[in-house]
Design an enzyme around this catalytic site. Structure first.
Site, short mmCIF file in Angstrom:
data_model
loop_
_atom_site.label_atom_id
_atom_site.label_comp_id
_atom_site.label_asym_id
_atom_site.label_seq_id
_atom_site.Cartn_x
_atom_site.Cartn_y
_atom_site.Cartn_z
N ARG A 15 18.46 19.20 18.64
CA ARG A 15 17.35 19.33 17.70
C ARG A 15 16.09 18.70 18.31
O ARG A 15 16.14 18.13 19.41
CB ARG A 15 17.68 18.66 16.36
CG ARG A 15 17.75 17.16 16.45
CD ARG A 15 18.02 16.53 15.09
NE ARG A 15 17.84 15.10 15.18
CZ ARG A 15 18.47 14.21 14.44
NH1 ARG A 15 19.35 14.60 13.55
NH2 ARG A 15 18.23 12.92 14.59
N VAL A 60 25.67 10.13 25.95
CA VAL A 60 25.12 9.64 27.23
C VAL A 60 25.44 8.17 27.48
O VAL A 60 25.31 7.68 28.60
CB VAL A 60 23.59 9.86 27.32
CG1 VAL A 60 23.24 11.33 27.33
CG2 VAL A 60 22.85 9.11 26.23
N ASN A 86 16.70 13.43 27.75
CA ASN A 86 15.91 13.43 26.51
C ASN A 86 16.59 12.66 25.38
O ASN A 86 15.91 12.15 24.49
CB ASN A 86 15.66 14.89 26.09
CG ASN A 86 15.18 15.00 24.66
OD1 ASN A 86 14.01 14.77 24.36
ND2 ASN A 86 16.10 15.32 23.73
N SER A 138 8.48 7.05 26.17
CA SER A 138 7.72 7.04 24.91
C SER A 138 6.46 6.20 25.09
O SER A 138 6.47 5.23 25.86
CB SER A 138 8.56 6.42 23.79
OG SER A 138 7.75 6.16 22.66
N TYR A 150 13.65 -0.51 21.37
CA TYR A 150 13.19 0.81 21.82
C TYR A 150 12.12 0.68 22.92
O TYR A 150 12.17 1.37 23.93
CB TYR A 150 12.66 1.55 20.60
CG TYR A 150 12.27 3.00 20.79
CD1 TYR A 150 13.23 4.00 20.84
CD2 TYR A 150 10.93 3.37 20.88
CE1 TYR A 150 12.88 5.34 20.96
CE2 TYR A 150 10.56 4.70 21.00
CZ TYR A 150 11.54 5.68 21.05
OH TYR A 150 11.17 7.00 21.18
N ALA A 153 13.73 -0.45 26.13
CA ALA A 153 14.48 0.64 26.76
C ALA A 153 13.53 1.65 27.40
O ALA A 153 13.73 2.07 28.55
CB ALA A 153 15.36 1.34 25.72
N LYS A 154 12.49 2.02 26.69
CA LYS A 154 11.58 3.05 27.20
C LYS A 154 10.75 2.53 28.39
O LYS A 154 10.41 3.30 29.29
CB LYS A 154 10.67 3.55 26.08
CG LYS A 154 11.44 4.31 24.98
CD LYS A 154 12.12 5.56 25.51
CE LYS A 154 12.71 6.42 24.41
NZ LYS A 154 13.37 7.63 24.94
N ILE A 183 5.39 12.67 17.70
CA ILE A 183 5.80 14.08 17.67
C ILE A 183 6.55 14.34 16.37
O ILE A 183 7.35 13.51 15.92
CB ILE A 183 6.71 14.40 18.88
CG1 ILE A 183 6.09 13.91 20.21
CG2 ILE A 183 7.02 15.90 18.92
CD1 ILE A 183 4.81 14.59 20.63
P1 NAP Z 1 15.77 13.50 17.35
O1 NAP Z 1 15.13 14.58 16.54
O2 NAP Z 1 16.42 12.35 16.67
O3 NAP Z 1 16.83 14.22 18.33
C1 NAP Z 1 17.57 13.46 19.25
C2 NAP Z 1 18.83 14.23 19.61
O4 NAP Z 1 19.58 13.40 20.52
C3 NAP Z 1 19.72 14.49 18.41
O5 NAP Z 1 20.27 15.79 18.49
C4 NAP Z 1 20.79 13.43 18.56
O6 NAP Z 1 22.04 13.78 17.98
C5 NAP Z 1 20.93 13.34 20.07
N1 NAP Z 1 21.58 12.11 20.48
C6 NAP Z 1 21.53 10.89 19.87
N2 NAP Z 1 22.29 10.01 20.52
C7 NAP Z 1 22.83 10.68 21.57
C8 NAP Z 1 23.73 10.30 22.61
N3 NAP Z 1 24.25 9.06 22.68
N4 NAP Z 1 24.10 11.22 23.52
C9 NAP Z 1 23.63 12.49 23.45
N5 NAP Z 1 22.80 12.92 22.48
C10 NAP Z 1 22.39 12.01 21.56
O7 NAP Z 1 14.71 12.85 18.36
P2 NAP Z 1 13.39 13.47 19.04
O8 NAP Z 1 12.23 13.04 18.23
O9 NAP Z 1 13.58 14.89 19.37
O10 NAP Z 1 13.35 12.58 20.37
C11 NAP Z 1 13.81 13.07 21.63
C12 NAP Z 1 13.40 12.06 22.70
O11 NAP Z 1 11.98 11.88 22.67
C13 NAP Z 1 14.00 10.66 22.49
O12 NAP Z 1 14.31 10.10 23.74
C14 NAP Z 1 12.87 9.90 21.84
O13 NAP Z 1 12.97 8.53 22.06
C15 NAP Z 1 11.68 10.51 22.54
N6 NAP Z 1 10.42 10.34 21.83
C16 NAP Z 1 10.23 10.90 20.59
C17 NAP Z 1 9.01 10.73 19.94
C18 NAP Z 1 8.73 11.31 18.60
O14 NAP Z 1 7.62 11.05 18.07
N7 NAP Z 1 9.62 12.11 18.01
C19 NAP Z 1 8.00 10.00 20.57
C20 NAP Z 1 8.23 9.44 21.82
C21 NAP Z 1 9.44 9.64 22.44
P3 NAP Z 1 22.31 13.46 16.41
O15 NAP Z 1 21.62 14.56 15.68
O16 NAP Z 1 23.77 13.52 16.24
O17 NAP Z 1 21.74 12.11 16.16
#
Ligand code: NAP
Length: 242
Positions: A15, A60, A86, A138, A150, A153-154, A183
């Site tokens: 997702r 992961v 990701n 991030s 967070y 880690a980032k 995002i």
């Molecule tokens: P998200 O909607 O929560 O999607 C994350 C996906 O990763 C989910 O499908 C989740 O599965 C899966 N996941 C969680 N733990 C995992 C693991 N141990 N191994 C494999 N898959 C795993 O998050 P997102 O917003 O798309 O974020 C994606 C990346 O962008 C992340 O690294 C996040 O830190 C980074 N990021 C996001 C934003 C933002 O504003 N959204 C900003 C900066 C950086 P489940 O559905 O089962 O939890």
């Protein structure tokens, strides 16, 4: 730019940003392996991607699972061209209230998971003499209230990115990081409205980013045309960090 005949792994593909990255890489011609702890979601994304995409369960944070996935991909396709690290989670709390578990969970997925996947993929890419590794960090790496785990880690992902870039350059493997700002995904939809509005008000371009905004940059970094770019950190935040 074409990714025809390339094989890519995207973690956290079920997702949000990972889903958008998977769709974009497939649309550009890659065969995408959609890896996620939630294999149902990853399966749906893989079916939508077409182009020979398939889904795999993956946590992961488990080193052996990462090694097994890389082996499965290279057994099946005889190559691995692109790895997109990701997958990520957040477990926010003020520092004085953060539990050991919240700290360890986030470090395990958001930092150690990137190490496990990068280590396993680098063995294949070094031998091949080519490859692209793209890490999703991030804007929070610079420090953000309630996100000690967070942010740490980032920020760690950026050090890992630069070190991997130095080590793998001689094998023509590039390693870059993207720092998304705010995002619109499930991760940010959980934020209380008032804080969300405050965050969006800080974005010069005046809107939250969309997952596709990040995916477009990943696709560029994955392409042959980006072959002279390595160790870079690219902000995709609408000017959030000016
Ligand atoms: P998200 O909607 O929560 O999607 C994350 C996906 O990763 C989910 O499908 C989740 O599965 C899966 N996941 C969680 N733990 C995992 C693991 N141990 N191994 C494999 N898959 C795993 O998050 P997102 O917003 O798309 O974020 C994606 C990346 O962008 C992340 O690294 C996040 O830190 C980074 N990021 C996001 C934003 C933002 O504003 N959204 C900003 C900066 C950086 P489940 O559905 O089962 O939890």
């Amino acid at each position: 730019m074409s990714l025809d005949n390339k094989v890519a792994i995207v973690t956290g593909a079920g997702r949000g940003i990972g889903e958008a990255i998977s769709r974009k890489l497939a649309a550009d011609g890659a065969t995408v392996v959609c890896a996620d702890v939630n294999v149902d979601d990853a399966g749906r994304v893989a079916r939508d991607c077409g182009q020979g995409a398939w889904a795999s369960p993956l946590d992961v944070a488990q080193a052996e699972a990462c090694d097994r996935l890389i082996s499965a991909v290279t057994d099946r396709h005889k190559r691995l061209d692109i790895l997109v690290n990701n997958a990520g989670i957040n477990r926010d709390a003020m520092l004085h209230k953060m539990t050991d578990e919240q700290w360890h969970q986030v470090i395990a997925v958001d930092l150690t998971g990137v190490f496990f996947m990068t280590r396993a993929a680098s063995r294949v890419m070094r031998t091949a003499g080519s490859g692209r590794i793209i890490n999703i960090s991030s804007a929070s790496w610079m420090g953000n209230i309630g996100q000690a785990n967070y942010s740490a880690a980032k920020a760690g992902v950026l050090g890992l990115t630069r070190t991997a870039a130095r080590e793998l350059a001689r094998s023509q493997v590039t390693v870059n990081a993207i720092c998304p700002g705010f995002i619109d995904t499930a991760m940010t939809r959980g934020i209380p409205d008032q804080i969300r509005d405050q965050q969006v008000a800080k974005i010069p371009l005046g809107r939250p980013g969309q997952p596709a905004d990040v995916a477009a940059v990943v696709a560029f970094l994955a392409s042959d045309e980006a072959g002279y770019i390595t160790a870079e950190v690219i902000n995709v935040g609408g000017g959030y960090v000016i």
